[in-house]
Design an enzyme around this catalytic site. Structure first.
Site, mmCIF file in Angstrom:
data_model
loop_
_atom_site.group_PDB
_atom_site.id
_atom_site.type_symbol
_atom_site.label_atom_id
_atom_site.label_comp_id
_atom_site.label_asym_id
_atom_site.label_seq_id
_atom_site.Cartn_x
_atom_site.Cartn_y
_atom_site.Cartn_z
ATOM 1 C CB VAL A 162 -10.392 5.046 0.279
ATOM 2 C CG1 VAL A 162 -11.827 4.573 0.159
ATOM 3 C CG2 VAL A 162 -10.214 5.864 1.546
ATOM 4 C CB ALA A 174 -6.220 0.564 -2.341
ATOM 5 N N GLY A 175 -7.951 -2.373 -1.282
ATOM 6 C CA GLY A 175 -7.714 -3.721 -0.764
ATOM 7 C C GLY A 175 -6.932 -3.734 0.538
ATOM 8 C CG LEU A 176 -4.102 -1.230 1.277
ATOM 9 C CD1 LEU A 176 -3.250 0.025 1.385
ATOM 10 C CD2 LEU A 176 -3.205 -2.467 1.231
ATOM 11 N N GLY A 177 -8.211 -2.692 3.465
ATOM 12 C CA GLY A 177 -9.121 -2.819 4.606
ATOM 13 C C GLY A 177 -9.411 -1.514 5.314
ATOM 14 C CB SER A 178 -9.461 2.038 4.216
ATOM 15 O OG SER A 178 -10.600 2.159 3.420
ATOM 16 C CB SER A 179 -14.480 0.165 5.030
ATOM 17 O OG SER A 179 -14.333 -1.182 4.659
ATOM 18 C CB ALA A 180 -12.249 -3.507 8.374
ATOM 19 C CG ASP A 223 -10.527 -6.484 5.187
ATOM 20 O OD1 ASP A 223 -9.812 -7.465 4.955
ATOM 21 O OD2 ASP A 223 -10.817 -5.641 4.329
#
Ligand code: PMV
Length: 327
Positions: free
Chosen positions: A108, A110-116, A158
């Site tokens: 979360v 970390a720039g990996l687009g978890s929320s999208a 994202d």
């Protein structure tokens, strides 16, 4: 009986920050997925639970009630999901109560687009549970709206990658274009664990550009050339060139001041362990780095990043966007 849907996380392979100035960026969906399970309830509550964040609560008549974890944090995470669910219910035409359980393997913030990825999975799970006919464009539109409610003015990249999967070329004025890439793009992702704010890093770059416009303008043009060259290298499966271009791209980002010690440690460790190239990914100032390596070197690079203090995992490009897992 519930329905489970999932959606992938993303990495920016090339072009972060420069994309803000109208240049293209290349974004990949990776095989780390967020899962959402949707079930009908007998009442009209919307009950949400995040297994990995240890948060739970429900919305009733628009009011949020926390059941597990910090109320403010839970509301912040669940509010966009409520919005996504409401959009699906609008199409469905009837208000129903739901249990939504989110289980994500994506780190979360970390720039990996978890929320999208979570928003796309929730949208698809609720849609499938209620037999709502939704195209991928609909899932994208709804998860983009959910993202917008948290992030203000996100580019939309994202939710696009989480919904459609694969490799996308993104540019502000033209939007997304899928790139037909057969190459595997074997990556190790290293998470510094250092929290960062995209907004702060974007402002930092703007400050440098405003102060040294004639220095930074050619860097922006170079970033464009990197992306154009990288598209060819991806099409030709030329990993060596891709690695070189990642290193050059990182040097530009470093010059703009968005790398930091935590990222440099992991990037240097990866290169020393035989990575073909390594760079920060996303906003920088912490967050994640990516390293490209031949398949037989991946484990070595992974271990080197871990020894340097990063949480690391191997990631492969995935063409699978949002999908319903089980009905
Ligand atoms: O780390 P992320 O996923 O928030 O990516 C930020 C990418 C930037 O180019 C730095 C900003 C942007 O809006 O494109």
């Amino acid at each position: 009986m519930g329905v489970i849907a999932s959606a992938p996380a993303k990495v920016i392979l090339f072009g972060e920050h420069f994309v803000v100035y109208g240049e293209p960026a290349i974004v990949l969906a990776i095989d780390k997925r967020a899962y959402a399970k949707a079930e009908l309830r007998d009442d009209k509550r919307l009950y949400l639970r995040s297994v990995n964040l240890n948060l739970a609560g429900y919305f009733e008549n628009g009011i949020f009630n926390v059941e597990q974890g910090n109320a403010k944090e839970a509301k912040l995470k669940f509010e966009p999901l409520k919005l996504a669910v409401e959009k699906v219910l609008e199409i469905h035409g009837e208000n129903v109560g739901l249990n939504i359980e989110v289980n994500s393997t994506v780190p979360v913030a970390a720039g990996l687009g978890s929320s999208a990825a979570v928003a796309a999975a929730v949208t698809a799970a609720v849609g499938a549970l209620l037999n709502v006919k939704m195209s991928k464009e609909d899932v994208f539109r709804i998860s983009f709206e959910a993202e917008r409610s948290v992030h203000g003015t996100p580019s939309g990249v994202d939710p696009a990658v989480s919904t459609f999967g694969g490799t996308l070329l993104f540019q502000m004025d033209t939007g997304f274009k899928p790139l037909d890439i057969k190459a595997d793009v074997p990556l190790v992702i290293g998470d510094t664990g250092v929290e960062r704010s995209t907004r702060v890093q974007v402002a930092k770059v703007r400050g440098v550009r405003d102060k040294y416009p004639r220095v930074v303008e050619p860097m922006i043009r170079t970033a464009r050339e990197i992306v154009l060259r990288a598209i060819d290298a991806l099409k030709e499966n030329d990993l060596e060139t891709l690695g070189d271009l990642m290193n050059i791209n990182h040097a530009l980002l470093c010059g703009l001041g968005v790398s930091d010690e935590s990222l440099e440690w992991l990037i240097n460790a990866a290169r020393k362990a035989g990575a073909l190239g390594a760079k920060l990914t996303g906003a920088g100032g912490g967050g994640c780095m990516i390293a490209l390596a031949e398949n037989e070197r991946l484990e070595q690079v992974l271990e080197a990043i871990q020894r340097a203090g990063g949480r690391a995992f191997i990631a492969k490009k995935t063409d699978e966007g949002v999908r319903v897992e089980q009905t």
